[in-house]
Design a protein around this motif. Structure first.
Motif, mmCIF file in Angstrom:
data_model
loop_
_atom_site.group_PDB
_atom_site.id
_atom_site.type_symbol
_atom_site.label_atom_id
_atom_site.label_comp_id
_atom_site.label_asym_id
_atom_site.label_seq_id
_atom_site.Cartn_x
_atom_site.Cartn_y
_atom_site.Cartn_z
ATOM 1 N N ASN A 165 0.710 -1.351 0.061
ATOM 2 C CA ASN A 165 0.042 -0.051 -0.010
ATOM 3 C C ASN A 165 0.873 1.205 0.062
ATOM 4 O O ASN A 165 0.286 2.446 0.128
ATOM 5 C CB ASN A 165 -0.874 0.064 1.207
ATOM 6 N N VAL A 166 2.087 0.979 -0.160
ATOM 7 C CA VAL A 166 2.984 2.354 -0.078
ATOM 8 C C VAL A 166 2.763 3.201 -1.381
ATOM 9 O O VAL A 166 2.825 2.486 -2.474
ATOM 10 C CB VAL A 166 4.525 1.878 0.299
ATOM 11 N N GLU A 167 2.981 4.428 -1.116
ATOM 12 C CA GLU A 167 2.954 5.154 -2.447
ATOM 13 C C GLU A 167 3.825 6.296 -2.232
ATOM 14 O O GLU A 167 4.417 6.458 -1.359
ATOM 15 C CB GLU A 167 1.246 6.080 -2.368
ATOM 16 N N MET A 168 3.942 7.134 -3.439
ATOM 17 C CA MET A 168 4.854 8.166 -3.561
ATOM 18 C C MET A 168 4.926 9.093 -2.528
ATOM 19 O O MET A 168 5.881 9.416 -1.823
ATOM 20 C CB MET A 168 4.916 9.046 -4.699
ATOM 21 N N SER A 169 3.642 9.457 -1.796
ATOM 22 C CA SER A 169 3.527 10.212 -0.795
ATOM 23 C C SER A 169 4.465 9.881 0.440
ATOM 24 O O SER A 169 4.648 10.573 1.264
ATOM 25 C CB SER A 169 2.118 10.625 -0.507
ATOM 26 N N ASP A 170 4.089 8.707 0.512
ATOM 27 C CA ASP A 170 4.926 7.921 1.750
ATOM 28 C C ASP A 170 6.368 8.090 1.516
ATOM 29 O O ASP A 170 7.088 7.995 2.726
ATOM 30 C CB ASP A 170 4.660 6.369 1.830
ATOM 31 N N TRP A 171 6.987 7.941 0.357
ATOM 32 C CA TRP A 171 8.327 8.085 0.215
ATOM 33 C C TRP A 171 8.738 9.563 0.785
ATOM 34 O O TRP A 171 9.942 9.757 1.325
ATOM 35 C CB TRP A 171 8.975 7.856 -1.362
ATOM 36 N N ALA A 307 15.961 17.359 1.833
ATOM 37 C CA ALA A 307 15.108 16.353 1.226
ATOM 38 C C ALA A 307 14.329 16.940 0.043
ATOM 39 O O ALA A 307 13.719 18.178 0.366
ATOM 40 C CB ALA A 307 14.174 15.761 2.365
ATOM 41 N N HIS A 308 14.448 16.485 -0.826
ATOM 42 C CA HIS A 308 13.283 16.846 -1.924
ATOM 43 C C HIS A 308 12.036 16.274 -1.807
ATOM 44 O O HIS A 308 11.998 15.002 -1.528
ATOM 45 C CB HIS A 308 14.021 16.344 -3.146
ATOM 46 N N LYS A 309 10.955 17.115 -1.814
ATOM 47 C CA LYS A 309 9.564 16.671 -1.438
ATOM 48 C C LYS A 309 8.645 16.458 -2.439
ATOM 49 O O LYS A 309 7.480 16.876 -2.215
ATOM 50 C CB LYS A 309 9.266 17.636 -0.571
ATOM 51 N N LYS A 310 9.185 16.285 -3.708
ATOM 52 C CA LYS A 310 8.251 16.189 -4.919
ATOM 53 C C LYS A 310 8.546 14.780 -5.613
ATOM 54 O O LYS A 310 9.780 14.731 -5.921
ATOM 55 C CB LYS A 310 8.244 17.393 -5.911
ATOM 56 N N MET A 311 7.550 14.362 -6.264
ATOM 57 C CA MET A 311 7.775 13.023 -7.203
ATOM 58 C C MET A 311 6.882 13.320 -8.237
ATOM 59 O O MET A 311 5.482 13.390 -7.980
ATOM 60 C CB MET A 311 7.551 11.689 -6.406
ATOM 61 N N ASN A 312 7.074 13.158 -9.442
ATOM 62 C CA ASN A 312 6.185 13.214 -10.589
ATOM 63 C C ASN A 312 5.525 11.728 -10.735
ATOM 64 O O ASN A 312 6.006 10.737 -10.854
ATOM 65 C CB ASN A 312 6.698 13.550 -11.884
ATOM 66 N N SER A 313 4.307 11.600 -10.568
ATOM 67 C CA SER A 313 3.558 10.426 -10.523
ATOM 68 C C SER A 313 2.890 9.893 -12.243
ATOM 69 O O SER A 313 2.487 8.827 -12.153
ATOM 70 C CB SER A 313 2.118 10.361 -9.816
ATOM 71 N N HIS A 314 3.365 10.820 -13.054
ATOM 72 C CA HIS A 314 2.802 10.584 -14.283
ATOM 73 C C HIS A 314 4.041 9.353 -15.038
ATOM 74 O O HIS A 314 4.394 9.922 -16.122
ATOM 75 C CB HIS A 314 2.362 11.627 -15.233
ATOM 76 N N VAL A 315 4.448 8.697 -14.448
ATOM 77 C CA VAL A 315 5.476 7.679 -14.940
ATOM 78 C C VAL A 315 4.938 6.250 -14.981
ATOM 79 O O VAL A 315 3.927 5.873 -14.260
ATOM 80 C CB VAL A 315 6.702 7.710 -14.268
#
Length: 661
Positions: A165-171, A307-315
Motif C-alpha cells: 500500500n506504499v505510495e509516492m507520498s509515503d516516500w 530532502a526533495h519533497k516532490k515526485m512526478n506520478s505520471h510515469v
C-alpha cells in the motif's frame, strides 16, 4: 562520566512504517498491530539493556558471566536478562515528524491536536515529542578500539502500512522525517519487503547530499515467531547504522548491506530475498563485518543536506513481449504520461516493426521521456545490436544497468524538478547521480610494476622528509632501490605482491596525510589522494593509483583515515584553521559528521579555536554539533559570557549551537 558515556553512544532513529517484521497472525492472516514491535524490542535484552545488567552485557568472558550470575541482585532474570524498567522511567529522545506524534509513534488522524498524542506542534506540519528510547548492550566497535552502545527511538506510523500500500507520498513522508531529525547519527527504516526496493531507490534520490547512514530493512518471518529472520536483520541494520558512517541509502537483508538503488526483490519465500545483480554488496556480515569501502559513495559537493519533497506520478513501466502491437503501446502512452521505463529484450533490443518504432518516436518527439533498460536481472543495455540502435534513433534513452525499481524512481524524481528541461532529464537519466548505474567510462588500468611501486614509496619518503623539516630530498636520505638482476654480481631481487605493496602504502599514506593536514601542505594532500572523487577515473598517475589501493584498505577511505585519538585529517585541518586543506579534503569526500574518540566533530574543533571561515565551510557542507559537542560548547559559551568574549560567542552562534534542554 556522563560525557564519556555519551561519546561512546550512537543515536539512531528507527522509523517503523509497517511490514511483516512487526506483524501478528490475525483471523485473516498476518496483520500489523500498533506498539507490538516496540514492546517486543523492550522485552529482548539484545535490543534493550538500560542498566547494562543483562546476560548479554556479562557474557563476554567466563569471569564476567560467573560474577554476574553469582552476584545477580534480582534486577534482571538470569534467563531473560531483561531489566524491569517501566516506560515512564526510560530516557527520552527528541523526535520530530510531519504528523502528530504518539507515545511510541505517530498518532492516528482522530488524535490530531489532542494532548493525549504526546507531542506538540512547533511549526506548520512539524510536531515534536520526547519519545522513550531503547539502548543496546555495549559492544566492541568493529575495526576499532573500545565499545559503544546504540540508543534509539522508534517513530511508529499510525496506521502501519503493508508495503503493497506504499505510495509516492509515503516516500516523501519518510524523507521529510529524516530531514526533520537529521540531528540523529543514523536512520533505520522498517519496511515491508514487497516494495522495499522501490522505496530504497526513491529515497536515494529524494535525500540530496546525504551525509549519514540510512538503512531499510524488514523480514520474511515476523519478530513474533520463534524462528524468524527479523532478529538478525534488525540487529544487523542497527549495528551497522550505529557503528559506521556510510552516507548512502542502503538495504540490509540476510547479512548483506546493499546500495539501495541497486537492489531487487528476487524471492517471496527465501530468507535471501534480495539481490544486487550488477553491483557488489557494500557490507558483508559474517564472523567479521567487512565493509567494501572502495565502493562506498563519499559526498564531495559542498552543499548542505536537504530532502526533495516532490515526485512526478505520471510515469509507468512497459515490458516488451513478442508480438506486442503498436496499438497497445499507443494506448499505454496516454497524453498525461510524462515518462516511461521500457523493459527491453537482452542488451536493449526491441521488435523492428516500423509501426512500433513510429509510435515510440512520436512519443519521444512530443516530450515523453522513454528510458530503455534490460529485462535481464544481470547486464546492461548497449548499442551492440542493430535492434538496439533503432530504439536510440527513435529517441529512447539508454538506462544502463539500472533496475526497474530504480529507473522508475529516478525518472519520477527528475521529472518533478521543474527547473530541468526534457533534454536535461534525458541526459541525466544516463548519468550516475547516486551510484545507481555503472559509468560507461572505464577505470584506469593499474599496470604498476615493482619499479613504479618503489618510485611511489620513495616519493612518500620525500614528502615525509620535507614536512618533517629533514634535509632536502637530494641529500643522502635512505632510499629503497631495486638492483639490476642482469648485472654480473646481482643478488636475488626484492619482489613483492600487489597486496604487500598496498599494505606498505596503507601504513604510510595515512601518516603523511595527517601530517600534511596539520601543516596545510596542499601538495602532499594531493600526492596522497590523487584527484578528487569526480575525476578519479581519468587519473593514470602511479602515485594516485597506489593511493587508491591504499584507500581500499582504510575504513572510510584514505581521506577519512584516523589516528590514535580517532581524529581524521579533516579534524586536524579544522582544529588548525587550515581553510585550504579543509576545502580540499571535503572535495575528496571527507566525512563532515565523523566523530573522534571523544565524540567531537570537526565543526566543534573549528568553533572552539575561533576559526570562523572554516566553521562557515563546514556548516555549508552540512556539519552539525554532536550531543557531546553541545555539552562542551555550553561550558565554552558560559566562559565567553563571563569574559565578554563577543568574537567567540559569534563563532559558536554561527556554528549552530543549540542549548540542551
Amino acid at each position: 562520566m556522563k560525557v564519556t558515556r555519551a561519546a561512546s553512544t550512537s543515536r539512531v532513529l528507527m522509523i517503523y512504517t509497517g511490514g511483516t517484521i512487526g506483524m501478528l497472525f490475525g483471523q485473516q492472516g498476518l496483520t500489523t498491530e500498533p506498539s507490538f514491535l516496540t514492546a517486543t524490542l523492550r522485552s529482548q535484552n539484545r535490543f534493550h539493556d538500560p542498566l547494562q545488567d543483562s546476560l548479554f552485557s556479562h557474557s563476554g568472558s567466563v569471569q564476567g558471566y560467573r560474577q554476574w550470575s553469582s552476584g545477580n541482585s534480582g534486577r534482571s532474570s538470569p534467563l531473560t536478562g531483561v531489566a524491569d524498567v517501566s516506560s515512564s522511567q526510560l530516557p527520552t529522545l527528541l523526535v520530530r515528524s510531519s504528523r502528530p506524534i504518539g507515545r511510541t509513534g505517530l498518532s492516528s488522524d482522530r488524535d490530531q491536536g489532542s494532548s493525549a498524542a504526546g507531542g506538540v506542534q512547533v511549526a506548520d506540519n512539524v510536531y515534536e515529542a520526547h519519545l522513550p528510547s531503547l539502548v543496546t548492550p555495549r559492544s566492541a566497535v568493529p575495526g576499532g578500539t573500545g565499545s559503544k552502545r546504540i540508543r534509539y527511538a522508534v517513530l511508529e506510523w499510525d496506521p502501519l502500512l503493508d508495503s503493497s500500500n506504499v505510495e509516492m507520498s509515503d516516500w516523501i513522508r519518510i524523507a521529510t522525517e529524516i530531514e526533520l531529525n537529521y540531528m540523529f547519527d543514523a536512520f533505520v527504516i522498517l519496511h515491508g519487503t514487497d516494495t522495499m526496493a522501490y522505496s530504497a531507490s526513491a529515497l536515494s534520490f529524494l535525500l540530496e547530499d546525504l551525509g549519514k547512514t540510512v538503512i531499510l530493512t524488514g523480514a520474511q518471518i515476523p519478530l513474533s515467531q520463534l524462528r524468524n529472520d527479523a532478529t538478525d536483520n534488525l540487529m544487523g541494520a542497527l549495528t551497522i547504522a550505529g557503528h559506521y558512517i556510510i552516507p548512502e541509502v542502503c538495504l540490509y537483508f540476510n547479512h548483506m548491506l546493499f546500495r539501495g538503488n541497486r537492489v531487487s526483490k528476487m524471492s517471496s519465500y527465501d530468507l535471501n530475498a534480495f539481490d544486487s545483480p550488477n553491483f557488489p554488496p557494500l557490507v558483508k556480515v559474517g564472523i567479521d563485518i567487512v565493509v567494501n569501502w572502495k565502493d562506498v559513495i563519499r559526498q564531495t559537493s559542498l552543499r548542505r543536506f536537504k530532502a526533495h519533497k516532490k515526485m512526478n506520478s505520471h510515469v509507468a513501466t512497459l515490458r516488451l513481449f513478442p508480438g506486442i502491437t503498436a496499438a497497445t503501446v499507443s494506448a499505454f502512452l496516454t497524453p498525461s504520461t510524462k515518462g516511461v521505463v521500457l523493459e527491453t529484450f537482452g542488451a536493449g533490443n526491441a521488435p523492428q516493426r516500423s509501426d512500433l518504432m513510429n509510435v515510440l518516436r512520436q512519443a519521444c518527439d512530443s516530450g515523453v521521456v522513454v528510458v530503455a533498460i534490460s529485462q535481464c536481472s544481470k547486464g546492461s543495455v548497449s548499442d551492440a545490436y542493430e535492434t538496439g540502435r533503432t530504439l536510440l534513433q527513435a529517441g529512447v534513452v539508454p538506462g544502463g544497468d539500472m533496475t526497474p525499481e530504480c529507473a522508475l524512481s529516478k525518472l519520477s524524481y527528475l521529472l518533478s524538478k521543474s527547473e530541468l528541461s526534457v533534454s536535461e532529464v534525458r541526459n541525466l537519466m544516463g548519468v550516475p547521480l547516486r551510484g545507481e548505474l555503472t559509468s560507461l567510462v572505464p577505470p584506469a588500468a593499474n599496470n604498476l610494476t615493482v619499479e613504479k611501486n618503489l618510485e611511489s614509496i620513495n616519493g612518500l619518503l620525500s614528502h615525509f622528509s620535507r614536512l618533517s623539516k629533514l634535509p632536502p630530498p637530494h641529500a643522502n636520505l635512505p632510499k629503497i632501490i631495486i638492483q639490476d638482476e642482469t648485472a654480473p654480481d646481482a643478488a636475488a631481487p626484492w619482489s613483492w605482491t600487489a597486496a604487500e605493496s598496498a599494505s606498505t602504502e596503507a601504513a604510510l599514506y595515512p601518516m603523511l596525510l595527517h601530517l600534511a593536514a596539520s601543516r596545510n601542505d596542499i601538495e602532499s594532500i594531493q600526492f596522497c589522494l590523487g584527484k578528487p572523487e569526480n575525476s578519479v577515473h581519468t587519473n593514470t598517475d602511479s602515485n594516485a593509483l597506489n593511493s587508491l589501493e591504499a584507500a581500499s584498505m582504510v575504513a572510510g577511505g584514505l581521506v577519512n583515515c584516523t589516528e590514535g585519538s580517532g581524529r581524521t585529517p579533516l579534524h586536524t585541518a579544522a582544529l588548525n584553521g587550515h581553510l585550504d586543506s579543509v576545502n580540499l579534503l571535503l572535495n575528496f569526500g571527507a566525512l563532515v559528521h565523523q566523530r573522534d574518540a571523544l565524540g567531537h566533530t570537526c565543526l566543534y574543533y573549528a568553533a572552539r579555536q575561533g576559526h570562523s571561515e572554516v566553521v562557515n565551510v563546514l556548516i555549508k557542507m552540512g556539519g552539525a554539533f554532536s550531543f557531546v559537542d553541545n555539552v562542551f560548547a555550553a561550558v565554552a559559551i558560559e566562559n565567553a559570557l563571563k569574559s565578554g568574549d563577543t568574537m567567540s560567542l559569534d563563532v559558536w552562534k554561527s556554528a549552530g549551537y543549540v542549548a540542551l534542554t
